[in-house]
Structure formats: C-alpha cells, structure tokens
Design an enzyme around this catalytic site. Structure first.
Site: not given
Ligand code: GLC
Length: 739
Positions: A263
């Site tokens: 993430d």
């Molecule tokens: C965010 C979220 C994740 C998302 C990612 C990309 O922090 O935790 O669910 O897909 O970043 O946007």
C-alpha cells in the site's frame, strides 16, 4: 508474449531495469495529473525513477494515459509498457452504491454486473488494474473504511469479493472491457485496535484464519491478479514486511501466484513501525517478505540494486518479483497492445450509459435497509409531504472513493421526486447544512474547507412551521458527511451532526409523522433518530441514481431490498458489536436482575439492529425448519427445507438466511455463522419452498491444533430473515465409521 520470450526479456534486463519495474509512481510525475491518496514526498523521486518505473497509479483518461504510455515506451530501453492502476471502488464515472451498501443487497449477481460495468468504463479510460475488492472483514463502526468493506461476515464477504473479481476480470483480463483486480488489504486491516485508522491489529491465528482470511482466499480463488499489503502490523509485525504472512500464508497456503503490491509508502513506513532502522533495511525486509511493487516511494529504487550486489537479498527474489510484474503485463496483452482498451470514442460511448445507470438504480434499491416502519411507508402519492434536511437536494451522495466521477451527474431526492411527478404535493427545504458553519475536513483532495450551507435553522423553521404542521408526512434526509467515512476517517462518536438532531427534534414537536432517510458510510448510533421518527431507511451513500432509488422506494415503486451486513450498535460504546460472537462462561439471558454475567450495566448487549436484518413492505411467514436427516457423515448431505409465505398485501423480496451453530468444539465456537442465503421474490399469498444443503466441509474450522477440520458432535441449523431468528433444528455429525 510466450513464456520463453518473457524469460528472454527478463534475462536481457539489467539489474537497474529490473529494480525500476518494481516501482510505482502517481501520474503527477508524468503529466502532473493524479489523485493523491497518501502522504506524498515528491522530491524523493529521481528522473531515472520516472523514466523506468514499472507502473503508474491514480491517473485516468484515455488521451492522458495513451500520451504517457507513448512517451514512456520511447524512452524505455526494452519498450516494456507501463501498468496503469487506480481505485475503482464503487464505479469509475457511473458511481454505484458504496461497497458496504452493495453487500447489503445479498445479491452477488448484480454486484458482479456493477463491477463488470465499472471495468468497462475504467478500461476505456485506459486503466489496467483496480485496487478493488477490499475484502477486509470489519466489525467496528468507528473505523472509517467500513464503507469500503461488505461487512462483518466472512462467508458473505467471500461471496461479494468473488463477484467483484469475476466482474472486473471475466475469464480473461486481455478481453476488451476487463481489468485486473487487486484484492486488499492483506491482511486484517479491518480490525485496528480501538477502531483507529492504521492502528495495530492483534488477532489469534484461529480468528485470523477462521474469520479474516476467507474473503481474501475467495478473491484469490476467483483469480484476482494482484494483492495489496496492508498498512497495519499483524501481531506486531508489519504486513508489508511479514514473511510468514506473505510467503507462507499468502503464497504457499493460499496459492497466490500474482503480484503483491505494497500500500501507499507502506515499505518506508516500517521505519515508523519500528521494525526497520533505515530505508535499506526496509527494502530488504519487504523484498524478503515477497512484496513485488513499492507504491509511491523510492525505497526499492534507491536500495535494492545494492542489496542484490552485496548478496543481502537474493537475485532469485528479485527475478521472481519482476517476472510476476511482466506476467501481469503479458496477461493484459500490453506487450502486443500497450494501450489495451484506451479509446476516447469508447469512453464517450460506454461511460455513464443508460444501462450502467439502470444497474446503479437497481443496486441502490436492493441495498437500502428499512430499519423501522410504523405504517408510514410507502408514502401515498396523493398526500402532502415536506422534505427537509441537508440531503434533500444534495449531490454529495457517492461516498469517499468516487473522486473520478462528476457529482453533477448524481440525482438528488428533490430532482427525482419532481422529475417523476410521483408526489402531487411535495415541498423541499434544506433547512441546515450537514454541519453548521464552515468545517475543515481532511479528504483525498487535501484539507478541504468544505463550505457548508450555513443556513439559519431557527429562521428556516419559522418559515416552514405551517407547512410542517399541516403535512401528512415529513421526510428528513439526514446523515454524516461522505468525508467522515473512508480512509483516515475513524470517529469516536458515530452520530449524525448535532444541528441535524436539532432539526429532527424541533420538527417532531410540530409533526411526529417523520420518515428519516439516513445517509452514511457506516452503521451510525441512531438511537436518537429512532426515538423521534416512525420510519428509518438506511441508504448509505447510494451513488449516481441515489435520489431516484430513494424516491422509488419512498413511494412504493420499488421496495427496500437490503439486509444489514454490519450490525448497528445501540451506542458507540458497544463497538465492535457483531452477530457471530463467541459464547461466554456467564451468558446474559436478558433479565435485568442478572449479575455476574457478561453484560454492560449501562447499555444492552444486543445491537440496535442485527446482522441480516431489514424490513420490507410486506411480511413473511416461515414454516418450521425440516431436515432430511439428523445425522451427517463426511460423505452424506442433509437438505434443509423451509416454506416461506408472503402473508402481506404487497409483493416482496425476502433474503432467506441459513446459519449453523457448532454446539461444542475443541475451541469455543460462534453462537451462529452464516452458511447460505437466497433472495426470493413472492407475490402476496405466494409460498415458496427454499432448500439449502449442508455438507461436512461447511462445518470445518481451525481447531485447537490449528487444523482446518470438522469435529463430530451436535450442531444446530437456523433459517430465517435475520441472525436472531430461532427457527432451528439439531443434527449430529458423526465419523463415517460410527455411522
Ligand atoms: C490508499 C489506500 C489503498 C489505495 C491506495 C492507492 O492509501 O489505503 O486502499 O488503493 O492508497 O490509492
């Protein structure tokens, strides 16, 4: 490309090229456009990193993406195409109800259809991967991202995650209109201590395996091409650096062979978790744990090559990671066509088309949960209705993950009621903002001073007093703000803003015939709302056709089809509250005088509304549960039959639910667990037999030795319209040699 050609490409790549394939940056580094969904430290990124990164996130649009891809590939020494990924959570431009609402439909089929339509729109806009489904099991309504989950039950979440993966991917992601699914957040991100965002997660392995992993497993079995690591620690080890979780559980036990992406900046954040002393160690831990792509930092870009050269990280780990990324690009057909479905004309044709809007309407109607109705719904079209409140004519009804859509496309309650002409005598007044005054809400678009309609409630009440007093019914459209749920939106108090409660109480003094239409991204504490209203319809954040669906349901042109997939607490102090809890050694039987039992002295144990609950505009009678046999072996089955009758005056849909309780095991077992459900539609007076089948494998769980097995003994099967019904029968599982 053939496997041989991929292997040749891999062997031709330099060490640096391989490392850069594992870097993901937002589109801001390419053409300045991207939604920022995390802390962005842009000066960490070198020009070389931009020139050779393997994938881009949160940039959309066919023209945009084609431009980036064309320029990138010209500069890419092996002409390896970029992957483009984004959060298509409940739609791209056609916004469907939030996932928590979609789960309440108990209708995987329409959820799959919505995902397929979202994929078509996203693919035409140039995207290859969506960071969805979020298969995190959630039990704590204080956590903001419950809106992105489908609820508190492992089985239902598994059905919904599977449906979304099939909707996005179809049978072959290379096909037109298909995108790869990324199931997230692995693992157990939905169980943060105290419901506080990004907080640590402490779970027994039994609970982790029995409740929190099955939905990810269902998504992987459905073919999900990618998994995203979670921000949290799991039993004190950050998921993103958790070798046991990623290489043993995910890769070996769950047989996941696709790409594992971190993430946002989660690799770098291991320093803040206190498990990496510096960025070099963070890179080493993450790669050894098996994380393939580093989202939005340069930790891999700056450190992996040296770690490989000095032998601290194995070349094989790096090659495996790069191979998985190349395989994904190949599965999508990007080596043959790096633009895949990106096409401006298709964008115009498929985005926001009528078929997609129709699905959004139907799914919204099926997701609404009627929590209370003392004979006021459906509204009579010939009556006089006064619509009041901040959501009466409000287009911000798409939820926190809909930033690629244009909210001007959303239909409000007022627009729908007026357009449909359903109500001969209806008037509409906003009366107050979602909050009073100007408030600053942190959301993905940065720190927004979202100007609220700073209306003068008392003045508006005076103006509306006569209309309110003379109306047959008042419809109050109330709720939390969309930015009060979603990422980084945990709340300790989960009620609607005070100004809206003031409105409700003051209106109640003049007219008690009140229907509340409740907008939220979570189960709220609505004890106060229930006290001052005769009907409450939970509509969540219903998306683009939200107002139309609400008008249809309020006036009886459609029925509220939803059942709760997450319990509504009686108060925030009950959180987390959920149906499938374990028994205790001192169960509370509900008698006030009981002491030395498992209870609160200042609140009930039971939630205000339980999992599986939802009223309809008719009523259903259930016959006594009948079993084909009261003995089950590993090789036999038991059929469970019940006859359901619509004994009301209107047609209606019932969600028939089957739960099973393991009366005794080598570990304490939940009071009941959902094992099957059926949506059935019955005309008034119509009866239908509903059958479920019980097999031994449905009874398996992680026992005291962490073995996934069933154990002989007594079970009880319940069938009914929610998780509290007592219509049940007992059966016994015996080992075949005992049968
Ligand atoms: C965010 C979220 C994740 C998302 C990612 C990309 O922090 O935790 O669910 O897909 O970043 O946007």
């Amino acid at each position: 490309m053939t496997i041989e050609q991929l292997e040749t490409l891999l062997s031709d790549m330099t060490l640096e090229e391989k490392v850069y394939q594992l870097v993901q940056l937002t589109g801001q580094f390419y053409n300045g456009e991207a939604v920022i969904t995390g802390p962005a430290d842009s000066d960490m990124v070198t020009k070389e990193c931009v020139r050779q990164a393997g994938s881009v996130l949160n940039t959309v649009g066919a023209k945009n993406i084609k431009g980036i891809q064309k320029e990138y590939m010209q500069n890419q020494s092996h002409h390896i195409p970029l992957l483009f990924m984004a959060d298509i959570i409940n739609g791209y431009k056609t916004i469907y109800p939030i996932p928590l609402a979609q789960g309440c439909s108990f209708d995987p089929e329409i959820v799959e259809k919505a995902a397929q339509e979202a994929a078509k729109e996203a693919a035409a806009a140039g995207l290859h991967v969506t960071f969805s489904p979020m298969a995190d099991l959630v039990k704590d309504a204080r956590w903001g991202r419950v809106m992105e989950s489908t609820g508190e039950d492992a089985y239902l979440n598994g059905c919904m995650a599977e449906a979304m993966v099939k909707g996005y991917q179809g049978n072959d992601v290379k096909e037109k209109g298909r995108i790869a699914a990324c199931v997230k957040h692995f693992a157990a991100y939905g169980a943060p201590t105290a419901g506080r965002e990004y907080n640590n997660v402490e779970l027994s392995e039994t609970t982790l395996f029995d409740e929190y992993l099955p939905a990810y497993q269902a998504a992987i079995h459905a073919g999900a091409k990618m998994v995203m690591s979670a921000f949290n620690t799991l039993n004190r080890v950050p998921c993103t650096g958790n070798e046991w979780l990623m290489r043993k559980i995910l890769r070996e036990d769950m047989e996941f062979e696709g790409v594992l992406i971190s993430d946002w900046a989660a690799i770098e954040q291991m320093i803040l978790h206190g498990t990496a002393e510096n960025l070099v160690q963070a890179a080493q831990i993450a790669m050894n744990a098996g994380v393939d792509i580093d989202m939005m930092t340069s930790v891999y870009a700056d450190n992996l090559a040296n770690l490989i050269k000095e032998g601290t990280v194995s070349q094989r780990f790096l090659d495996d990671a790069v191979r998985r990324v190349l395989n994904l690009k190949n599965d999508l057909g990007l080596f043959e066509n790096p633009y895949k479905d990106a096409d401006e004309e298709d964008e115009q044709a498929v985005i926001l088309c009528d078929e997609h809007r129709k699905t959004a309407l139907t799914l919204a109607e099926e997701s609404f949960v009627l929590l209370k109705n003392e004979g006021v719904l459906p509204l009579k079209k010939e009556d006089t209705h006064v619509f009041l409140g901040p959501y009466t004519d409000n287009k911000e009804i798409s939820g926190a993950w809909s930033f690629y859509a244009d909210i001007e496309q959303n239909i409000t309650i007022r627009e729908a009621v007026e357009e449909k002409g359903t109500a001969r005598n209806a008037c509409f007044e906003t009366m107050c903002g979602v909050f009073s005054g100007i408030r600053q809400i942190k959301s993905f678009q940065g720190d927004l001073d979202i100007p609220y309609l700073d209306l003068d409630l008392d003045e508006n009440l005076k103006k509306m007093e006569e209309k309110i007093k003379n109306a047959d019914t008042i419809v109050l459209a109330l709720g939390e703000h969309y930015a009060q749920s979603g990422e980084a939106a945990s709340r300790t108090e989960i009620q609607i803003p005070n100004i809206q409660m003031d409105l409700l109480k003051k209106v109640h003094q003049w007219n008690s015939n009140i229907v509340v239409v409740l907008f939220s991204g979570r189960p709220l504490d609505i004890s106060g709302i229930v006290k001052y209203s005769k009907a409450v319809l939970a509509v969540w954040f219903p998306g683009i056709e939200g107002g139309a669906a609400i008008a249809d349901v309020l006036y009886g042109d459609a029925e509220p089809g939803g059942r709760l997939t997450m319990s509504f607490p009686a108060c925030a102090g009950q959180c987390p509250v959920f149906y499938n809890e374990l028994p205790t050694g001192r169960p509370f039987k509900g008698q006030e005088k009981e002491r030395f039992v498992s209870r609160y002295i200042d609140a009930p144990n039971a939630p205000l509304y339980p999992f599986g609950y939802g009223m309809t505009y008719t009523s259903f009678l259930y016959s006594k549960v009948k079993l084909s046999n009261d003995i089950l072996t590993e090789t036999s089955v038991i059929t469970v039959n019940v006859t359901v009758e619509n004994n009301g005056s209107r047609p209606g849909t019932e969600v028939v639910q089957m739960y099973i309780q393991d009366m005794a095991g080598s570990v304490s077992r939940p009071l009941r667990e959902l094992k099957g459900f059926r949506r059935i539609h019955l005309a008034p007076g119509e009866k239908k037999n509903v059958e479920f089948v019980i097999e031994e494998e449905m009874l398996r769980f992680y026992n005291a030795n962490l073995k996934y097995e069933s154990e002989a003994g007594k079970f009880r099967v319940y069938v009914g319209g929610d998780s509290t019904r007592e219509n049940s029968e007992e059966f016994t599982l015996v080992r075949s040699q005992e049968a």
